[in-house]
Design an enzyme around this catalytic site. Sequence first.
Site, PDB file in Angstrom:
ATOM      1  N   GLY A 198       0.803  -1.228   0.000  1.00  0.00           N
ATOM      2  CA  GLY A 198       0.000   0.000   0.000  1.00  0.00           C
ATOM      3  C   GLY A 198       0.835   1.276   0.000  1.00  0.00           C
TER       4      GLY A 198
ATOM      5  CG  ASP B 137       2.683  -5.324  16.946  1.00  0.00           C
ATOM      6  OD1 ASP B 137       2.479  -4.091  16.897  1.00  0.00           O
ATOM      7  OD2 ASP B 137       1.818  -6.145  17.299  1.00  0.00           O
TER       8      ASP B 137
ATOM      9  CE  LYS C 299     -18.622  -4.421  14.261  1.00  0.00           C
ATOM     10  NZ  LYS C 299     -18.452  -4.813  12.890  1.00  0.00           N
TER      11      LYS C 299
ATOM     12  CE  LYS D 116      -4.676   7.133  10.418  1.00  0.00           C
ATOM     13  NZ  LYS D 116      -3.251   6.862  10.169  1.00  0.00           N
TER      14      LYS D 116
ATOM     15  CB  ALA E   4     -24.445   1.990  19.199  1.00  0.00           C
TER      16      ALA E   4
ATOM     17  CG  ASN F 104       2.366   4.052   5.790  1.00  0.00           C
ATOM     18  OD1 ASN F 104       1.486   4.653   5.188  1.00  0.00           O
ATOM     19  ND2 ASN F 104       2.471   2.711   5.730  1.00  0.00           N
ATOM     20  CB  ALA F 105       2.228   0.974  10.638  1.00  0.00           C
TER      21      ALA F 105
ATOM     22  CB  THR G  31      -4.291   0.811  -0.087  1.00  0.00           C
ATOM     23  OG1 THR G  31      -5.220   1.083   0.974  1.00  0.00           O
ATOM     24  CG2 THR G  31      -3.543   2.076  -0.444  1.00  0.00           C
TER      25      THR G  31
ATOM     26  CE1 TYR H 251      -7.443   4.905   9.909  1.00  0.00           C
ATOM     27  CE2 TYR H 251      -8.835   6.661   9.053  1.00  0.00           C
ATOM     28  CZ  TYR H 251      -7.710   5.870   8.948  1.00  0.00           C
ATOM     29  OH  TYR H 251      -6.843   6.044   7.893  1.00  0.00           O
TER      30      TYR H 251
HETATM   31  N1  LIG Z   1      -5.986   4.079   2.004  1.00  0.00           N
HETATM   32  C1  LIG Z   1      -6.561   5.217   2.340  1.00  0.00           C
HETATM   33  O1  LIG Z   1      -7.546   5.661   1.737  1.00  0.00           O
HETATM   34  C2  LIG Z   1      -6.029   6.027   3.477  1.00  0.00           C
HETATM   35  C3  LIG Z   1      -6.577   7.290   3.709  1.00  0.00           C
HETATM   36  C4  LIG Z   1      -6.108   8.061   4.757  1.00  0.00           C
HETATM   37  C5  LIG Z   1      -5.083   7.587   5.551  1.00  0.00           C
HETATM   38  N2  LIG Z   1      -4.557   6.351   5.328  1.00  0.00           N
HETATM   39  C6  LIG Z   1      -3.489   5.898   6.211  1.00  0.00           C
HETATM   40  O2  LIG Z   1      -2.362   5.552   5.422  1.00  0.00           O
HETATM   41  C7  LIG Z   1      -1.601   4.539   6.099  1.00  0.00           C
HETATM   42  C8  LIG Z   1      -1.360   3.370   5.164  1.00  0.00           C
HETATM   43  O3  LIG Z   1      -2.612   2.867   4.750  1.00  0.00           O
HETATM   44  P1  LIG Z   1      -2.813   1.780   3.586  1.00  0.00           P
HETATM   45  O4  LIG Z   1      -4.056   2.143   2.903  1.00  0.00           O
HETATM   46  O5  LIG Z   1      -1.547   1.618   2.820  1.00  0.00           O
HETATM   47  O6  LIG Z   1      -3.115   0.501   4.502  1.00  0.00           O
HETATM   48  P2  LIG Z   1      -2.699  -1.035   4.376  1.00  0.00           P
HETATM   49  O7  LIG Z   1      -3.614  -1.769   5.278  1.00  0.00           O
HETATM   50  O8  LIG Z   1      -2.626  -1.454   2.938  1.00  0.00           O
HETATM   51  O9  LIG Z   1      -1.205  -1.036   4.961  1.00  0.00           O
HETATM   52  C9  LIG Z   1      -0.949  -0.785   6.317  1.00  0.00           C
HETATM   53  C10 LIG Z   1       0.310  -1.521   6.703  1.00  0.00           C
HETATM   54  O10 LIG Z   1       0.572  -1.261   8.094  1.00  0.00           O
HETATM   55  C11 LIG Z   1       0.982  -2.477   8.701  1.00  0.00           C
HETATM   56  N3  LIG Z   1       0.717  -2.485  10.133  1.00  0.00           N
HETATM   57  C12 LIG Z   1      -0.503  -2.513  10.750  1.00  0.00           C
HETATM   58  N4  LIG Z   1      -0.338  -2.614  12.085  1.00  0.00           N
HETATM   59  C13 LIG Z   1       1.004  -2.630  12.324  1.00  0.00           C
HETATM   60  C14 LIG Z   1       1.785  -2.741  13.500  1.00  0.00           C
HETATM   61  N5  LIG Z   1       1.214  -2.862  14.706  1.00  0.00           N
HETATM   62  N6  LIG Z   1       3.137  -2.752  13.382  1.00  0.00           N
HETATM   63  C15 LIG Z   1       3.730  -2.638  12.159  1.00  0.00           C
HETATM   64  N7  LIG Z   1       3.032  -2.550  11.008  1.00  0.00           N
HETATM   65  C16 LIG Z   1       1.678  -2.542  11.080  1.00  0.00           C
HETATM   66  C17 LIG Z   1       0.122  -3.537   7.983  1.00  0.00           C
HETATM   67  O11 LIG Z   1       0.642  -4.849   8.177  1.00  0.00           O
HETATM   68  C18 LIG Z   1       0.164  -3.041   6.554  1.00  0.00           C
HETATM   69  O12 LIG Z   1       1.272  -3.562   5.836  1.00  0.00           O
HETATM   70  C19 LIG Z   1      -2.416   4.190   7.354  1.00  0.00           C
HETATM   71  O13 LIG Z   1      -1.932   4.920   8.462  1.00  0.00           O
HETATM   72  C20 LIG Z   1      -3.810   4.653   7.000  1.00  0.00           C
HETATM   73  O14 LIG Z   1      -4.578   4.925   8.135  1.00  0.00           O
HETATM   74  C21 LIG Z   1      -5.017   5.560   4.310  1.00  0.00           C
END
Ligand SMILES: NC(=O)c1ccc[n+]([C@@H]2O[C@H](COP(=O)([O-])OP(=O)(O)OC[C@H]3O[C@@H](n4cnc5c(N)ncnc54)[C@H](O)[C@@H]3O)[C@@H](O)[C@H]2O)c1
Length: 262
Positions: A34, A77, A110, A172, A113, A103-104, A203, A168
């Site tokens: 992603g 993690d 949900k 954020k 409620a 970035n993770a 993603t 969430y």
């Molecule tokens: N996709 C969107 O529309 C969007 C919009 C706004 C913000 N974001 C943010 O962008 C970031 C990346 O999102 P994405 O869409 O690529 O998501 P994704 O789910 O494809 O990737 C997230 C990655 O983070 C890793 N991860 C999760 N928990 C972890 C932990 N405890 N330790 C280490 N790694 C961990 C996952 O294994 C995964 O590889 C996130 O913070 C997400 O909230 C995404």
Amino acid sequence: QVVRLEKPVDGHAAINWDKPFAGKRALVTGASRGIGLAIAQVLARDGAHVVCVDVPQAQEALQQAATSVGGSALPLDITAADTVSLLQTHVSQYGAFDVVVHNAGITRDKTIAKMTEGAWRSVLAVNLEAPWQLSEALLDSQGLNPGGRIVCVSSISGIAGNLGQSNYATSKAGVIGLVQGLAPRAAARQVTVNAVAPGFIETQMTAKIPLMIREAGRRMNSLSQGGQPIDVAETIAWLAHPASGGVNGQVVRVCGQSLLGA
Ligand SMILES: NC(=O)c1ccc[n+]([C@@H]2O[C@H](COP(=O)([O-])OP(=O)(O)OC[C@H]3O[C@@H](n4cnc5c(N)ncnc54)[C@H](O)[C@@H]3O)[C@@H](O)[C@H]2O)c1
């Protein structure tokens, strides 16, 4: 949107405009897929050695990602109790970072409620508490070189809120508070702390959203389409750039003029 510029927190080091991250070390969490993978690719393209972090369960994809960008894989993690000490050991072995990208992130959507305590806590732990603790620890233990950059990934959900995403959106929004709160302290160490706030990006995270809501998410931006991970990655690379020392405590939307929270 407005991005405020100040006097740069760091000096005027010579900048390599073709490879601005040459000789620099970057840490990217959630780098196996992603947006995180795109960030690792862009930073590596521009010269960085990227240390790719993801959960141990994603080790195979993580190793592939790290190999593909000529970087290294660090399975951990980010919410585990020993993460800070593992990272500090890594720094003492291989050297401090120049760029850290939190970035993770996870969603556990949900309506309020039906929200369980576990869903609330896990989202806050990954999206907010881990970036906060890791940033504090790296700043306090010289884990970031002078001229360093911390970039967090927020969301337009953190600006506007979103139905079914109270956990969430809280996390954020907290990220925005985190960059604003940390920025002056980081500046004293010649480090900047900023965030991007993406809108709907294509993603695996957004592929889980039910079809109609997903389509609505896409159509909220001016081009009526989802953004791509590279859109976010290039913005992060700009915030992380050695010439961006005058950008600190700022939040930059990457949302294609999405209406949410605008
Ligand atoms: N996709 C969107 O529309 C969007 C919009 C706004 C913000 N974001 C943010 O962008 C970031 C990346 O999102 P994405 O869409 O690529 O998501 P994704 O789910 O494809 O990737 C997230 C990655 O983070 C890793 N991860 C999760 N928990 C972890 C932990 N405890 N330790 C280490 N790694 C961990 C996952 O294994 C995964 O590889 C996130 O913070 C997400 O909230 C995404």
